[in-house]
Motif scaffolding. Sequence first.
Motif, PDB file in Angstrom:
ATOM      1  N   LEU A 244       0.933   9.102  -9.890  1.00  0.00           N
ATOM      2  CA  LEU A 244       0.176   8.493 -11.171  1.00  0.00           C
ATOM      3  C   LEU A 244       1.078   8.396 -12.349  1.00  0.00           C
ATOM      4  O   LEU A 244       0.716   7.367 -13.153  1.00  0.00           O
ATOM      5  CB  LEU A 244      -0.993   9.514 -11.534  1.00  0.00           C
ATOM      6  N   GLU A 245       1.948   9.257 -12.543  1.00  0.00           N
ATOM      7  CA  GLU A 245       2.986   9.169 -13.690  1.00  0.00           C
ATOM      8  C   GLU A 245       4.035   8.185 -13.191  1.00  0.00           C
ATOM      9  O   GLU A 245       4.625   7.391 -14.177  1.00  0.00           O
ATOM     10  CB  GLU A 245       3.508  10.502 -14.098  1.00  0.00           C
ATOM     11  N   LEU A 246       4.510   8.192 -12.000  1.00  0.00           N
ATOM     12  CA  LEU A 246       5.870   7.413 -11.892  1.00  0.00           C
ATOM     13  C   LEU A 246       5.440   6.037 -11.294  1.00  0.00           C
ATOM     14  O   LEU A 246       6.400   5.193 -11.625  1.00  0.00           O
ATOM     15  CB  LEU A 246       6.477   8.309 -10.537  1.00  0.00           C
ATOM     16  N   LEU A 247       4.660   5.610 -10.666  1.00  0.00           N
ATOM     17  CA  LEU A 247       4.382   4.376 -10.032  1.00  0.00           C
ATOM     18  C   LEU A 247       3.744   3.273 -11.153  1.00  0.00           C
ATOM     19  O   LEU A 247       2.401   3.131 -10.814  1.00  0.00           O
ATOM     20  CB  LEU A 247       3.537   4.429  -8.795  1.00  0.00           C
TER      21      LEU A 247
ATOM     22  N   PHE B  67      -2.454   4.007  -3.673  1.00  0.00           N
ATOM     23  CA  PHE B  67      -2.235   2.700  -4.454  1.00  0.00           C
ATOM     24  C   PHE B  67      -2.134   1.577  -3.795  1.00  0.00           C
ATOM     25  O   PHE B  67      -1.475   1.439  -2.939  1.00  0.00           O
ATOM     26  CB  PHE B  67      -1.007   3.080  -5.311  1.00  0.00           C
ATOM     27  N   ASN B  68      -2.515   0.616  -4.594  1.00  0.00           N
ATOM     28  CA  ASN B  68      -2.446  -0.927  -3.979  1.00  0.00           C
ATOM     29  C   ASN B  68      -1.542  -1.532  -5.270  1.00  0.00           C
ATOM     30  O   ASN B  68      -2.034  -1.357  -6.457  1.00  0.00           O
ATOM     31  CB  ASN B  68      -3.796  -1.516  -3.917  1.00  0.00           C
ATOM     32  N   VAL B  69      -0.286  -1.991  -4.754  1.00  0.00           N
ATOM     33  CA  VAL B  69       0.616  -2.502  -5.849  1.00  0.00           C
ATOM     34  C   VAL B  69       0.623  -4.125  -5.335  1.00  0.00           C
ATOM     35  O   VAL B  69       1.041  -4.449  -4.214  1.00  0.00           O
ATOM     36  CB  VAL B  69       1.965  -1.635  -5.594  1.00  0.00           C
TER      37      VAL B  69
ATOM     38  N   TYR C 265      -3.041  -0.442  -8.585  1.00  0.00           N
ATOM     39  CA  TYR C 265      -4.510   0.032  -8.568  1.00  0.00           C
ATOM     40  C   TYR C 265      -4.333   1.534  -7.974  1.00  0.00           C
ATOM     41  O   TYR C 265      -4.233   1.352  -6.617  1.00  0.00           O
ATOM     42  CB  TYR C 265      -5.227  -0.837  -7.749  1.00  0.00           C
ATOM     43  N   PRO C 266      -4.713   2.376  -8.728  1.00  0.00           N
ATOM     44  CA  PRO C 266      -4.903   3.718  -8.094  1.00  0.00           C
ATOM     45  C   PRO C 266      -6.158   3.744  -7.408  1.00  0.00           C
ATOM     46  O   PRO C 266      -7.116   3.297  -7.653  1.00  0.00           O
ATOM     47  CB  PRO C 266      -4.817   4.780  -9.282  1.00  0.00           C
TER      48      PRO C 266
ATOM     49  N   GLY D 111       0.895  -1.001   0.166  1.00  0.00           N
ATOM     50  CA  GLY D 111       0.059  -0.177   0.043  1.00  0.00           C
ATOM     51  C   GLY D 111       0.712   1.284   0.061  1.00  0.00           C
ATOM     52  O   GLY D 111       1.732   1.419   0.914  1.00  0.00           O
ATOM     53  N   VAL D 112       0.560   2.000  -0.950  1.00  0.00           N
ATOM     54  CA  VAL D 112       1.445   3.381  -0.908  1.00  0.00           C
ATOM     55  C   VAL D 112       0.346   4.602  -0.824  1.00  0.00           C
ATOM     56  O   VAL D 112      -0.485   4.575  -1.455  1.00  0.00           O
ATOM     57  CB  VAL D 112       2.090   3.494  -2.574  1.00  0.00           C
ATOM     58  N   LEU D 113       0.653   5.470  -0.074  1.00  0.00           N
ATOM     59  CA  LEU D 113      -0.141   6.799   0.221  1.00  0.00           C
ATOM     60  C   LEU D 113       0.719   7.922  -0.166  1.00  0.00           C
ATOM     61  O   LEU D 113       1.833   8.087   0.643  1.00  0.00           O
ATOM     62  CB  LEU D 113      -0.518   6.595   1.718  1.00  0.00           C
TER      63      LEU D 113
END
Length: 102
Positions: A36-39, A67-69, A59-60, A23-25
Motif C-alpha cells: 500500500l505504501e510502495l506500489l 492491486f490492479n495496475v 487500484y488497491p 495484477g499484483v497479489l
Amino acid sequence: MGRILADIAYARSGDKGDVSNIGVLAKDEGSYRELLELLTPERVKRHFGDWVKGEVTVYPMPNIHGFNVLCRQALGGGATRTVRFDQTGKAMSTALLRMPID
C-alpha cells in the motif's frame, strides 16, 4: 543487493490495446500493507521509464490483498501496431516484479 517486489508479491499481466494491465497479489497480509505504501503510480512509472508514456493508475483490492495496475500508452500503440518484442504486455509483470522496494 536489496529487496525487489518479487520478494513480497506475485504478478500477471496482459493488454487491452495500448494499455498494459498488471495484477499484483501480496504474498501475505503484511506484504499487502507494505505494498500500500510502495506500489504508487509515480514509483511504477519511474521504474518502467520510457516503456510507459502515459498515466499509471494503481487500484488497491483489499479483499484479495491485491492491486490492479494500469499503464496507459505502454505497448507502442497496441498488439497490431507495435514493433515491440512483447506486443501484448505479457512480460510487464515480470519487469514490475524486479522493481526495487528498499
